[in-house]
Design a protein around this motif. Structure first.
Motif, mmCIF file in Angstrom:
data_model
loop_
_atom_site.group_PDB
_atom_site.id
_atom_site.type_symbol
_atom_site.label_atom_id
_atom_site.label_comp_id
_atom_site.label_asym_id
_atom_site.label_seq_id
_atom_site.Cartn_x
_atom_site.Cartn_y
_atom_site.Cartn_z
ATOM 1 N N SER A 4 82.734 36.749 -46.610
ATOM 2 C CA SER A 4 83.377 36.740 -45.292
ATOM 3 C C SER A 4 83.860 35.352 -44.883
ATOM 4 C CB SER A 4 82.412 37.269 -44.228
ATOM 5 O OG SER A 4 81.294 36.404 -44.098
ATOM 6 N N LEU A 5 83.409 34.313 -45.573
ATOM 7 C CA LEU A 5 83.823 32.957 -45.226
ATOM 8 C C LEU A 5 85.187 32.641 -45.842
ATOM 9 C CD1 LEU A 5 80.498 30.918 -45.632
ATOM 10 C CD2 LEU A 5 81.432 32.005 -43.593
ATOM 11 N N ALA A 6 85.882 31.716 -45.213
ATOM 12 C CA ALA A 6 87.220 31.355 -45.704
ATOM 13 C C ALA A 6 87.143 30.601 -47.030
ATOM 14 C CB ALA A 6 87.937 30.499 -44.658
ATOM 15 N N GLN A 7 86.061 29.867 -47.245
ATOM 16 C CA GLN A 7 85.857 29.152 -48.504
ATOM 17 C C GLN A 7 84.602 29.684 -49.175
ATOM 18 O OE1 GLN A 7 85.908 26.282 -45.868
ATOM 19 N NE2 GLN A 7 87.973 25.532 -46.219
ATOM 20 N N ALA A 8 84.525 29.469 -50.483
ATOM 21 C CA ALA A 8 83.371 29.971 -51.236
ATOM 22 C C ALA A 8 82.097 29.260 -50.782
ATOM 23 C CB ALA A 8 83.592 29.745 -52.726
ATOM 24 N N PRO A 9 81.069 30.026 -50.411
ATOM 25 C CA PRO A 9 79.787 29.421 -50.055
ATOM 26 C C PRO A 9 78.962 29.165 -51.313
ATOM 27 C CG PRO A 9 79.641 31.769 -49.800
ATOM 28 C CD PRO A 9 81.039 31.486 -50.299
ATOM 29 N N GLU A 10 77.777 28.622 -51.136
ATOM 30 C CA GLU A 10 76.894 28.386 -52.266
ATOM 31 C C GLU A 10 75.476 28.779 -51.883
ATOM 32 O OE1 GLU A 10 76.816 25.177 -55.884
ATOM 33 O OE2 GLU A 10 78.112 24.952 -54.149
ATOM 34 N N ALA A 11 74.798 29.452 -52.798
ATOM 35 C CA ALA A 11 73.385 29.776 -52.640
ATOM 36 C C ALA A 11 72.624 28.986 -53.693
ATOM 37 C CB ALA A 11 73.142 31.269 -52.823
ATOM 38 N N PHE A 12 71.611 28.259 -53.264
ATOM 39 C CA PHE A 12 70.827 27.424 -54.171
ATOM 40 C C PHE A 12 69.508 28.109 -54.501
ATOM 41 C CE2 PHE A 12 73.446 24.662 -51.496
ATOM 42 C CZ PHE A 12 74.167 23.975 -52.468
ATOM 43 N N LEU A 13 69.044 27.893 -55.724
ATOM 44 C CA LEU A 13 67.756 28.421 -56.171
ATOM 45 C C LEU A 13 66.839 27.251 -56.521
ATOM 46 C CD1 LEU A 13 68.914 31.199 -58.673
ATOM 47 C CD2 LEU A 13 68.014 31.570 -56.385
ATOM 48 N N SER A 14 65.611 27.278 -56.004
ATOM 49 C CA SER A 14 64.580 26.309 -56.388
ATOM 50 C C SER A 14 63.322 27.097 -56.734
ATOM 51 C CB SER A 14 64.266 25.358 -55.235
ATOM 52 O OG SER A 14 65.397 24.595 -54.865
ATOM 53 N N GLY A 15 62.734 26.802 -57.886
ATOM 54 C CA GLY A 15 61.513 27.497 -58.276
ATOM 55 C C GLY A 15 61.082 27.069 -59.660
ATOM 56 N N ALA A 32 58.552 25.471 -49.118
ATOM 57 C CA ALA A 32 58.429 26.146 -50.413
ATOM 58 C C ALA A 32 57.361 25.506 -51.284
ATOM 59 C CB ALA A 32 59.779 26.145 -51.134
ATOM 60 N N GLU A 33 57.307 24.180 -51.290
ATOM 61 C CA GLU A 33 56.280 23.489 -52.067
ATOM 62 C C GLU A 33 54.888 23.767 -51.513
ATOM 63 O OE1 GLU A 33 57.498 19.272 -53.425
ATOM 64 O OE2 GLU A 33 58.861 19.770 -51.771
ATOM 65 N N GLN A 34 54.778 23.771 -50.197
ATOM 66 C CA GLN A 34 53.496 24.054 -49.572
ATOM 67 C C GLN A 34 53.038 25.475 -49.905
ATOM 68 O OE1 GLN A 34 51.676 21.758 -47.660
ATOM 69 N NE2 GLN A 34 53.216 20.334 -48.424
ATOM 70 N N LEU A 35 53.979 26.412 -49.903
ATOM 71 C CA LEU A 35 53.646 27.793 -50.252
ATOM 72 C C LEU A 35 53.205 27.910 -51.707
ATOM 73 C CD1 LEU A 35 56.537 29.676 -48.420
ATOM 74 C CD2 LEU A 35 54.099 29.820 -47.852
ATOM 75 N N GLN A 36 53.926 27.225 -52.604
ATOM 76 C CA GLN A 36 53.564 27.304 -54.013
ATOM 77 C C GLN A 36 52.175 26.720 -54.264
ATOM 78 O OE1 GLN A 36 55.616 28.738 -57.035
ATOM 79 N NE2 GLN A 36 53.401 28.951 -56.883
ATOM 80 N N GLU A 37 51.855 25.641 -53.553
ATOM 81 C CA GLU A 37 50.531 25.036 -53.703
ATOM 82 C C GLU A 37 49.437 25.967 -53.163
ATOM 83 O OE1 GLU A 37 48.104 20.997 -52.368
ATOM 84 O OE2 GLU A 37 50.281 21.072 -52.171
ATOM 85 N N ALA A 38 49.720 26.614 -52.043
ATOM 86 C CA ALA A 38 48.729 27.513 -51.435
ATOM 87 C C ALA A 38 48.600 28.830 -52.194
ATOM 88 C CB ALA A 38 49.115 27.798 -49.983
ATOM 89 N N LEU A 39 49.661 29.195 -52.936
ATOM 90 C CA LEU A 39 49.708 30.483 -53.643
ATOM 91 C C LEU A 39 49.981 30.242 -55.132
ATOM 92 C CD1 LEU A 39 51.989 32.207 -50.990
ATOM 93 C CD2 LEU A 39 49.527 32.633 -51.282
ATOM 94 N N PRO A 40 49.041 29.654 -55.854
ATOM 95 C CA PRO A 40 49.308 29.256 -57.243
ATOM 96 C C PRO A 40 49.585 30.414 -58.186
ATOM 97 C CG PRO A 40 46.963 29.036 -56.717
ATOM 98 C CD PRO A 40 47.671 29.322 -55.428
ATOM 99 N N ASP A 41 49.191 31.627 -57.815
ATOM 100 C CA ASP A 41 49.412 32.794 -58.682
ATOM 101 C C ASP A 41 50.637 33.605 -58.256
ATOM 102 O OD1 ASP A 41 47.055 32.254 -60.219
ATOM 103 O OD2 ASP A 41 45.875 33.043 -58.561
ATOM 104 N N THR A 42 51.467 33.008 -57.405
ATOM 105 C CA THR A 42 52.684 33.652 -56.911
ATOM 106 C C THR A 42 53.880 32.831 -57.372
ATOM 107 O OG1 THR A 42 51.497 34.478 -54.984
ATOM 108 C CG2 THR A 42 53.888 34.383 -54.808
ATOM 109 N N TYR A 43 54.989 33.501 -57.633
ATOM 110 C CA TYR A 43 56.201 32.822 -58.102
ATOM 111 C C TYR A 43 57.131 32.601 -56.904
ATOM 112 C CZ TYR A 43 54.241 34.702 -62.395
ATOM 113 O OH TYR A 43 53.389 35.039 -63.410
#
Length: 198
Positions: free
Chosen positions: A127-138, A98-109
């Motif tokens: 569908s999972l027995a326990q609550a999953p987690e989705a992480f956001l980085s940006g 993700a960091e490499q992409l952001q560096e290569a694409l400075p005008d993209t979010y």
């Protein structure tokens, strides 16, 4: 309704594209046909990277103009595979795709998410027995909010979504891919997600 281009038509991309279309979005899937990725990226507001992580940087850097001003949702983990084809090491130690992409694409979010689970969980978190987690980085708060809204369309509850901060935090979630081969060898390909117990 949002116009979304999914780059990659394998299990991850196909599954995600179908779920986003069911949620009412206008979705196109770009395969490896010459020009398909550029056409898809040019026409979409949000572009999803579901291509194999080892080649993602080169593929997406070539779309710099098409991705200008767009949100790029990066699902991929860039790894070096072991003899069994499962991830054995990180391709960008001390960094992240993700960091490499952001560096290569400075005008993209660039927003990293959904890379800490097996692909069926991305579109069926309940569908999972326990609550999953989705992480956001940006680095862009509005881009992350748009991605958060997409996640809720896929069935993710607000309390299951955690904003980790800037794009640099993606190196932490990408490193969790090194758990995956060990879990698969121990339990098979049973759907799972990395989550934080609170």
């Amino acid at each position: 309704m949002t116009s979304i281009a999914v780059l990659g038509n394998g299990r991850v991309g196909g599954n995600l594209a179908a779920a986003l279309a069911r949620a009412g979005h206008e979705v196109t899937v770009a395969d490896r046909t010459p020009g398909a990725a550029a056409d898809g990226a040019r026409a979409a507001r949000i572009v999803v990277n579901a291509t194999p992580g080892a080649g993602s940087l080169d593929r997406l850097a070539a779309l710099r103009e098409e991705l200008r001003g767009k949100i790029l949702v990066d699902l991929s983990n860039a790894t070096v595979d072991g003899p069994d084809g499962l991830p054995a090491d990180l391709l960008y130690p001390g960094s992240s795709l993700a960091e490499q992409l952001q560096e290569a694409l400075p005008d993209t979010y660039v927003v990293k998410t959904l890379n800490t689970m097996l692909f069926p969980v991305m579109t069926a978190p309940a569908s999972l027995a326990q609550a999953p987690e989705a992480f956001l980085s940006g680095d862009d708060p509005q881009a992350k909010q748009s991605v958060r809204e997409l996640l809720t369309d896929l069935g993710w509850r607000e309390e299951w979504i955690t904003d980790l901060g800037g794009i640099r935090t993606a190196r932490a979630t990408e490193a969790t891919i090194l758990f995956v081969p060990h879990i698969i060898r121990s339990s098979g390909f049973t759907p799972f997600a990395i989550s934080i117990a609170r």
